[in-house]
Design an enzyme around this catalytic site. Structure first.
Site, short mmCIF file in Angstrom:
data_model
loop_
_atom_site.label_atom_id
_atom_site.label_comp_id
_atom_site.label_asym_id
_atom_site.label_seq_id
_atom_site.Cartn_x
_atom_site.Cartn_y
_atom_site.Cartn_z
N GLY A 150 36.63 40.12 29.76
CA GLY A 150 37.87 40.06 30.54
C GLY A 150 39.04 40.84 29.96
N ILE A 190 45.06 38.46 28.60
CA ILE A 190 44.96 37.21 27.82
C ILE A 190 43.75 37.28 26.90
CG2 ILE A 190 44.57 34.73 27.99
CD1 ILE A 190 46.33 34.74 30.51
N ASP A 213 29.93 43.69 35.59
CA ASP A 213 30.61 43.22 36.80
C ASP A 213 29.87 41.95 37.20
OD1 ASP A 213 31.28 42.65 39.50
OD2 ASP A 213 31.99 44.71 39.73
N TYR A 226 49.38 31.47 45.46
CA TYR A 226 48.17 31.37 44.62
C TYR A 226 46.94 31.14 45.49
CZ TYR A 226 45.92 30.91 40.06
OH TYR A 226 45.14 31.11 38.95
N LYS A 233 40.18 27.83 40.84
CA LYS A 233 40.50 27.28 39.51
C LYS A 233 40.18 25.78 39.46
CE LYS A 233 42.14 30.95 37.36
NZ LYS A 233 41.25 31.71 36.46
N THR A 235 50.44 40.09 33.42
CA THR A 235 49.23 40.88 33.19
C THR A 235 48.88 41.64 34.46
OG1 THR A 235 47.78 39.12 33.97
CG2 THR A 235 48.30 39.10 31.61
P1 NAD Z 1 43.76 40.78 33.36
O1 NAD Z 1 43.92 41.59 34.58
O2 NAD Z 1 44.19 41.38 32.09
O3 NAD Z 1 42.27 40.27 33.20
C1 NAD Z 1 41.46 39.95 34.31
C2 NAD Z 1 40.07 40.46 33.99
O4 NAD Z 1 39.13 40.06 34.99
C3 NAD Z 1 40.01 41.99 33.90
O5 NAD Z 1 39.55 42.38 32.63
C4 NAD Z 1 38.98 42.37 34.97
O6 NAD Z 1 38.18 43.45 34.59
C5 NAD Z 1 38.18 41.09 35.05
N1 NAD Z 1 37.40 41.01 36.30
C6 NAD Z 1 37.85 40.90 37.57
N2 NAD Z 1 36.81 40.95 38.43
C7 NAD Z 1 35.68 41.10 37.68
C8 NAD Z 1 34.30 41.25 37.97
N3 NAD Z 1 33.84 41.26 39.25
N4 NAD Z 1 33.42 41.38 36.94
C9 NAD Z 1 33.86 41.39 35.66
N5 NAD Z 1 35.16 41.27 35.32
C10 NAD Z 1 36.06 41.14 36.32
O7 NAD Z 1 44.60 39.43 33.64
P2 NAD Z 1 44.73 38.05 32.84
O8 NAD Z 1 45.95 37.43 33.38
O9 NAD Z 1 44.59 38.27 31.40
O10 NAD Z 1 43.49 37.21 33.39
C11 NAD Z 1 42.53 36.58 32.56
C12 NAD Z 1 42.30 35.15 33.03
O11 NAD Z 1 43.46 34.36 32.78
C13 NAD Z 1 42.01 35.01 34.52
O12 NAD Z 1 41.01 34.03 34.71
C14 NAD Z 1 43.33 34.49 35.06
O13 NAD Z 1 43.18 33.78 36.27
C15 NAD Z 1 43.74 33.60 33.93
N6 NAD Z 1 45.14 33.18 33.91
C16 NAD Z 1 46.14 34.10 33.95
C17 NAD Z 1 47.46 33.69 33.92
C18 NAD Z 1 48.59 34.70 33.98
O14 NAD Z 1 49.71 34.32 34.32
N7 NAD Z 1 48.37 35.94 33.65
C19 NAD Z 1 47.77 32.32 33.84
C20 NAD Z 1 46.74 31.40 33.79
C21 NAD Z 1 45.42 31.84 33.83
#
Ligand code: NAD
Length: 264
Positions: free
Chosen positions: A14, A21, A65, A156, A163, A194
């Site tokens: 990810g 994150i 993926d 959301y 989630k 992000t």
């Molecule tokens: P990010 O965009 O940096 O990371 C999201 C990742 O998901 C990316 O690396 C992307 O390549 C991957 N992804 C999406 N579809 C995919 C697929 N089909 N196959 C493989 N990988 C795939 O954003 P982030 O905010 O760091 O997100 C990471 C996690 O944290 C997510 O689950 C997000 O819901 C969660 N989250 C984010 C926040 C926030 O505010 N940013 C808050 C709480 C939870």
């Protein structure tokens, strides 16, 4: 550098860029001595992930993926070949169509509902199935969730349902895998700017609202979430499984707007 995670090998799924994150957690684990392997989604992200992996002396085990089960198998085969076993896995993956992270939940399409659930919820289970086989000496699995699973949040939408299901899957997998000393937990992170978050309608408003109304009067950082990640992925949490840990500067205890919060 601490020795807390020395000898522990973990797969990080990810990372999109240095604001992800997953990157915050990876960096924190490396600071405590862990060995890391990374996946990336597609060639565009490969270029971003490779230099980051290098920064932390990590391996890159290939494209994954999660909608393509063969690509999940392929990266786990790479991990097995390189290491033979695995101590932890981080799942930081979510997706929903951007045009449905706006407006009303009730308007979601069947296609986006299914896709959101598959990528944002089922993928953690699919990954756990492969990781279980490599966690021969026990292990720790961690995913990322958000308060929108528990309460309505503007825009959301179907991601909130995904989630909620993901959090439930943490409890079911914790029960299934506990006997093998494999622990399954989630961090419920406060909002962080992000790539994925920028797809959510009015995300800047959510950030401001949190900053003014959290008990700590600030948003959380990648470092805050990284440190909690170290807790879950190391032996510090050896007795903890099935947990959804808020790392949100306390936002989840708030009932209404703080009377001192400025208007914006
Ligand atoms: P990010 O965009 O940096 O990371 C999201 C990742 O998901 C990316 O690396 C992307 O390549 C991957 N992804 C999406 N579809 C995919 C697929 N089909 N196959 C493989 N990988 C795939 O954003 P982030 O905010 O760091 O997100 C990471 C996690 O944290 C997510 O689950 C997000 O819901 C969660 N989250 C984010 C926040 C926030 O505010 N940013 C808050 C709480 C939870």
């Amino acid at each position: 550098v601490s020795e807390l995670m020395r000898g522990k090998r973990g797969l990080i799924m990810g990372v999109a860029n240095n604001r992800s994150i997953a990157w915050g957690i990876a960096r924190a684990c490396r600071d405590h001595g862990a060995d890391l392997a990374f996946t990336y989604q597609g060639d565009a992200l490969k270029k971003r992930v490779e230099p980051l992996a290098e920064e932390v002396d990590g391996l890159v085990v290939g494209h994954c993926d999660v909608t393509d089960p063969a690509s999940i198998d392929a990266v786990f085969a790479q991990v097995e070949q390189a290491w033979g076993s695995l101590d932890f896995v981080l799942h930081a993956i979510a997706y929903s169509d951007k045009d449905q992270l706006d407006g009303r939940y009730v308007d979601t399409t069947e296609d986006n509902f299914t896709k959101t659930m598959l990528i944002s919820c089922y993928s953690f289970t699919a990954i756990a199935q492969r990781a279980e086989k490599l966690m021969k000496n026990g292990g720790s699995m961690l995913t990322l969730t958000y308060y929108g699973a528990e309460k309505w949040m503007p825009h959301y939408n179907v991601m909130g349902l995904a989630k909620a299901a993901l959090e439930s899957s943490v409890r079911y997998m914790a029960a299934d895998l506990g006997v093998k000393n494999i622990r399954v937990n989630a961090i419920s992170a406060g909002p962080i700017k992000t790539l994925a978050a920028s797809g959510i309608g009015d995300f800047r408003y959510i950030l401001k609202w949190n900053e003014y109304n959290t008990p700590m009067r600030r948003n959380v950082t990648l470092e805050d979430v990284g440190k909690a990640g170290v807790f879950f992925l190391s032996d510090l949490s050896s007795g903890v499984t099935g947990e959804i840990q808020h790392v949100d500067a306390g936002y989840h205890v708030v009932g209404i707007k703080h009377p001192d919060a400025p208007d914006f």
